[in-house]
Motif scaffolding. Structure first.
Motif, mmCIF file in Angstrom:
data_model
loop_
_atom_site.group_PDB
_atom_site.id
_atom_site.type_symbol
_atom_site.label_atom_id
_atom_site.label_comp_id
_atom_site.label_asym_id
_atom_site.label_seq_id
_atom_site.Cartn_x
_atom_site.Cartn_y
_atom_site.Cartn_z
ATOM 1 N N GLU A 27 0.831 -1.195 0.000
ATOM 2 C CA GLU A 27 0.000 0.000 0.000
ATOM 3 C C GLU A 27 0.872 1.254 0.000
ATOM 4 O O GLU A 27 2.029 1.224 0.415
ATOM 5 C CB GLU A 27 -0.899 0.013 1.244
ATOM 6 N N SER A 28 0.296 2.368 -0.434
ATOM 7 C CA SER A 28 0.981 3.638 -0.280
ATOM 8 C C SER A 28 1.020 4.005 1.201
ATOM 9 O O SER A 28 0.025 3.833 1.917
ATOM 10 C CB SER A 28 0.248 4.740 -1.051
ATOM 11 N N PRO A 29 2.163 4.514 1.683
ATOM 12 C CA PRO A 29 2.206 4.921 3.095
ATOM 13 C C PRO A 29 1.505 6.252 3.342
ATOM 14 O O PRO A 29 1.397 6.691 4.499
ATOM 15 C CB PRO A 29 3.711 5.034 3.372
ATOM 16 N N PHE A 30 1.035 6.890 2.278
ATOM 17 C CA PHE A 30 0.420 8.207 2.401
ATOM 18 C C PHE A 30 -1.093 8.118 2.284
ATOM 19 O O PHE A 30 -1.624 7.326 1.515
ATOM 20 C CB PHE A 30 0.928 9.144 1.295
ATOM 21 N N GLY A 31 -1.782 8.965 3.027
ATOM 22 C CA GLY A 31 -3.225 9.066 2.894
ATOM 23 C C GLY A 31 -3.593 9.803 1.622
ATOM 24 O O GLY A 31 -2.735 10.369 0.935
ATOM 25 N N PRO A 32 -4.868 9.842 1.276
ATOM 26 C CA PRO A 32 -5.279 10.517 0.040
ATOM 27 C C PRO A 32 -5.015 12.020 0.103
ATOM 28 O O PRO A 32 -5.034 12.631 1.176
ATOM 29 C CB PRO A 32 -6.780 10.208 -0.051
ATOM 30 N N LEU A 33 -4.765 12.610 -1.043
ATOM 31 C CA LEU A 33 -4.550 14.047 -1.131
ATOM 32 C C LEU A 33 -5.817 14.808 -0.736
ATOM 33 O O LEU A 33 -6.933 14.312 -0.903
ATOM 34 C CB LEU A 33 -4.164 14.426 -2.558
ATOM 35 N N PRO A 34 -5.657 16.026 -0.202
ATOM 36 C CA PRO A 34 -6.848 16.807 0.177
ATOM 37 C C PRO A 34 -7.852 16.979 -0.961
ATOM 38 O O PRO A 34 -9.060 16.913 -0.742
ATOM 39 C CB PRO A 34 -6.244 18.160 0.598
ATOM 40 N N SER A 35 -7.362 17.184 -2.187
ATOM 41 C CA SER A 35 -8.287 17.360 -3.309
ATOM 42 C C SER A 35 -9.075 16.088 -3.593
ATOM 43 O O SER A 35 -10.239 16.141 -4.013
ATOM 44 C CB SER A 35 -7.531 17.792 -4.568
ATOM 45 N N ALA A 71 0.377 3.449 -6.419
ATOM 46 C CA ALA A 71 0.931 4.801 -6.412
ATOM 47 C C ALA A 71 -0.126 5.865 -6.124
ATOM 48 O O ALA A 71 0.163 6.883 -5.490
ATOM 49 C CB ALA A 71 1.621 5.086 -7.738
ATOM 50 N N TYR A 72 -1.359 5.638 -6.579
ATOM 51 C CA TYR A 72 -2.413 6.626 -6.382
ATOM 52 C C TYR A 72 -3.045 6.562 -4.986
ATOM 53 O O TYR A 72 -3.831 7.432 -4.620
ATOM 54 C CB TYR A 72 -3.509 6.453 -7.444
ATOM 55 N N GLY A 73 -2.736 5.525 -4.229
ATOM 56 C CA GLY A 73 -3.191 5.450 -2.848
ATOM 57 C C GLY A 73 -4.672 5.227 -2.662
ATOM 58 O O GLY A 73 -5.244 5.655 -1.647
ATOM 59 N N LEU A 74 -5.320 4.524 -3.606
ATOM 60 C CA LEU A 74 -6.764 4.287 -3.497
ATOM 61 C C LEU A 74 -7.080 2.813 -3.286
ATOM 62 O O LEU A 74 -8.098 2.307 -3.762
ATOM 63 C CB LEU A 74 -7.479 4.795 -4.756
ATOM 64 N N ALA A 75 -6.213 2.111 -2.552
ATOM 65 C CA ALA A 75 -6.403 0.671 -2.363
ATOM 66 C C ALA A 75 -7.763 0.348 -1.749
ATOM 67 O O ALA A 75 -8.361 -0.680 -2.056
ATOM 68 C CB ALA A 75 -5.274 0.108 -1.495
ATOM 69 N N ALA A 99 -10.789 8.494 -8.389
ATOM 70 C CA ALA A 99 -9.844 8.211 -9.467
ATOM 71 C C ALA A 99 -9.709 9.418 -10.397
ATOM 72 O O ALA A 99 -8.599 9.781 -10.808
ATOM 73 C CB ALA A 99 -10.287 6.982 -10.242
ATOM 74 N N ILE A 100 -10.818 10.050 -10.733
ATOM 75 C CA ILE A 100 -10.770 11.242 -11.596
ATOM 76 C C ILE A 100 -9.963 12.344 -10.906
ATOM 77 O O ILE A 100 -9.093 12.988 -11.522
ATOM 78 C CB ILE A 100 -12.189 11.727 -11.922
ATOM 79 N N LEU A 133 0.901 13.735 -6.596
ATOM 80 C CA LEU A 133 1.093 12.308 -6.344
ATOM 81 C C LEU A 133 2.494 11.869 -6.747
ATOM 82 O O LEU A 133 3.102 11.016 -6.089
ATOM 83 C CB LEU A 133 0.044 11.500 -7.099
ATOM 84 N N GLN A 134 3.025 12.445 -7.810
ATOM 85 C CA GLN A 134 4.359 12.079 -8.257
ATOM 86 C C GLN A 134 5.416 12.416 -7.209
ATOM 87 O O GLN A 134 6.406 11.692 -7.052
ATOM 88 C CB GLN A 134 4.680 12.784 -9.575
#
Length: 357
Positions: free
Chosen positions: A34-42, A219-223, A257-258, A267-268
């Motif tokens: 998994e990504s170690p980061f939470g989802p971006l605010p946006s 990479a997108y953190g949406l597991a 996802a959008i 994200l990069q």
């Protein structure tokens, strides 16, 4: 007694990565990539807006997301098929192509869902051993028969992290009959930094039997929301769309996802942080005396043989969950720097017990 398919009696259940807790309450989950980061605010904002609409069914065709993917990758709209995670899209592929008498070819060890999904489809699995922890593409080409319907090439490979390069992959594709569908499973593509590891989207364009499988889970953190997609020529994508369960990609997942595609620059930056940590972890393991294959994914692989479960147990004692494959080795996801440091300390403490390689 109710009767079910005989294959269920022989199939092991899929084993997801688990979490562990040390006696002092520490817990570092490095077992699921998994990504170690939470989802971006946006992205959180987009999910929040979408949450006010969940009394309605999601768009069954995920039109806006499909349009966004088509624009992002410069591919035709009808070359895209979606599913609830890339593993679900893999199942859709096999529902479209697998049946008794058909063969599905893949390397082993590779993604552990492949044999489960092939078995459920009724097809016969054909496993080709890795060579030096990497797909042996020459041997895989040799294993193709008139019964072969689908070939999965996991690149980078899960769980070893190794990747096949342009020349060998192109040579392999040239040997595969056009009647065989080749799925380039690129769940970890965003982490690739070796310039000689090809982007599957450059290969598929001139090859109607080649399709690319990707996911928003890594990479997108949406597991937790489950969004995967296939990009392939229209006949392949159309077959996969036909086997999609209605409304499988839920409304929140589509919105997230959008929004993630719109926030790729941010994200990069996170991906680059993971890559830097990946390099640091591998170099530290090499300095400790471990043999660690080069990795283009967000994890490292340690071949431990019969000591695998013992190693996983020692890591668990300090609160680090790794992904052990009994009798083979352990896959360790790259987490944040604290989690990685705790893992490296556990690996260093265990290493002397292995003796000389």
């Amino acid at each position: 007694m109710p009767r079910f398919r005989a294959i269920l009696d022989t199939m092991p259940a899929y084993k997801p990565g688990k979490a562990v807790v040390s006696p002092d309450g520490r817990s570092y989950k490095l077992s699921s990539n998994e990504s170690p980061f939470g989802p971006l605010p946006s992205v959180v904002e987009a999910i929040g807006r979408a949450a006010t609409e969940i009394n309605r069914y999601p768009d069954p065709g995920a039109v806006r997301l499909t349009e966004a993917l088509a624009e992002r990758y410069g591919v035709p709209y009808d070359h895209i098929a979606l599913g609830a995670g890339s593993v679900a899209v893999a199942q859709q592929i096999l529902e479209a192509a697998g049946e008794p008498g058909a063969e599905v070819l893949y390397a082993w060890r590779s993604f552990e869902a492949y044999p489960l999904l092939v078995g459920l489809s009724g097809a016969t699995p054909v496993e080709v051993p890795l060579r030096d922890e990497t797909h042996d593409l020459d041997a895989m080409a040799d294993a193709v028969t008139p019964r072969t319907r689908v070939i999965f090439v996991c690149n980078p490979n899960n769980p070893t992290g190794t990747a096949n390069r342009t020349e060998e992959l192109t040579r392999f594709l040239d040997r595969v009959p056009e009647s065989v569908t080749v799925i380039l499973d690129e769940a970890y593509r965003e982490y690739v930094r070796d310039a000689d590891v090809p982007d599957g989207l450059t290969l598929y364009r001139e090859r109607p039997n080649v399709a690319v499988l990707r996911t928003f889970s890594k990479a997108y953190g949406l597991a937790g929301l489950r969004v995967g997609y296939l990009i392939g020529h229209e006949p392949v994508a159309a077959a996969v769309r036909k086997t999609l369960l209605p409304f499988a990609v839920n409304h929140l997942a589509q919105a997230a996802a959008i929004a993630s595609l719109q926030a790729e620059d941010e994200l990069q930056e996170r991906v680059e942080t993971v890559i830097k940590e990946r390099t640091r972890v591998r170099e530290a393991l090499l300095a400790q005396g471990w043999t660690v294959p080069p990795t283009e994914a967000n994890f490292v692989w340690l071949r431990l043989g019969e000591r695998t479960m013992e190693f996983a147990g020692k890591c668990a004692e300090v609160g680090v969950a790794v992904r052990p494959f009994d009798g083979e080795g352990a896959r360790i996801s790259i987490g944040d720097s604290e989690a990685n440091d705790v893992f490296l300390a556990a690996a260093e403490a265990f290493r002397p017990s292995l003796g000389e390689d």
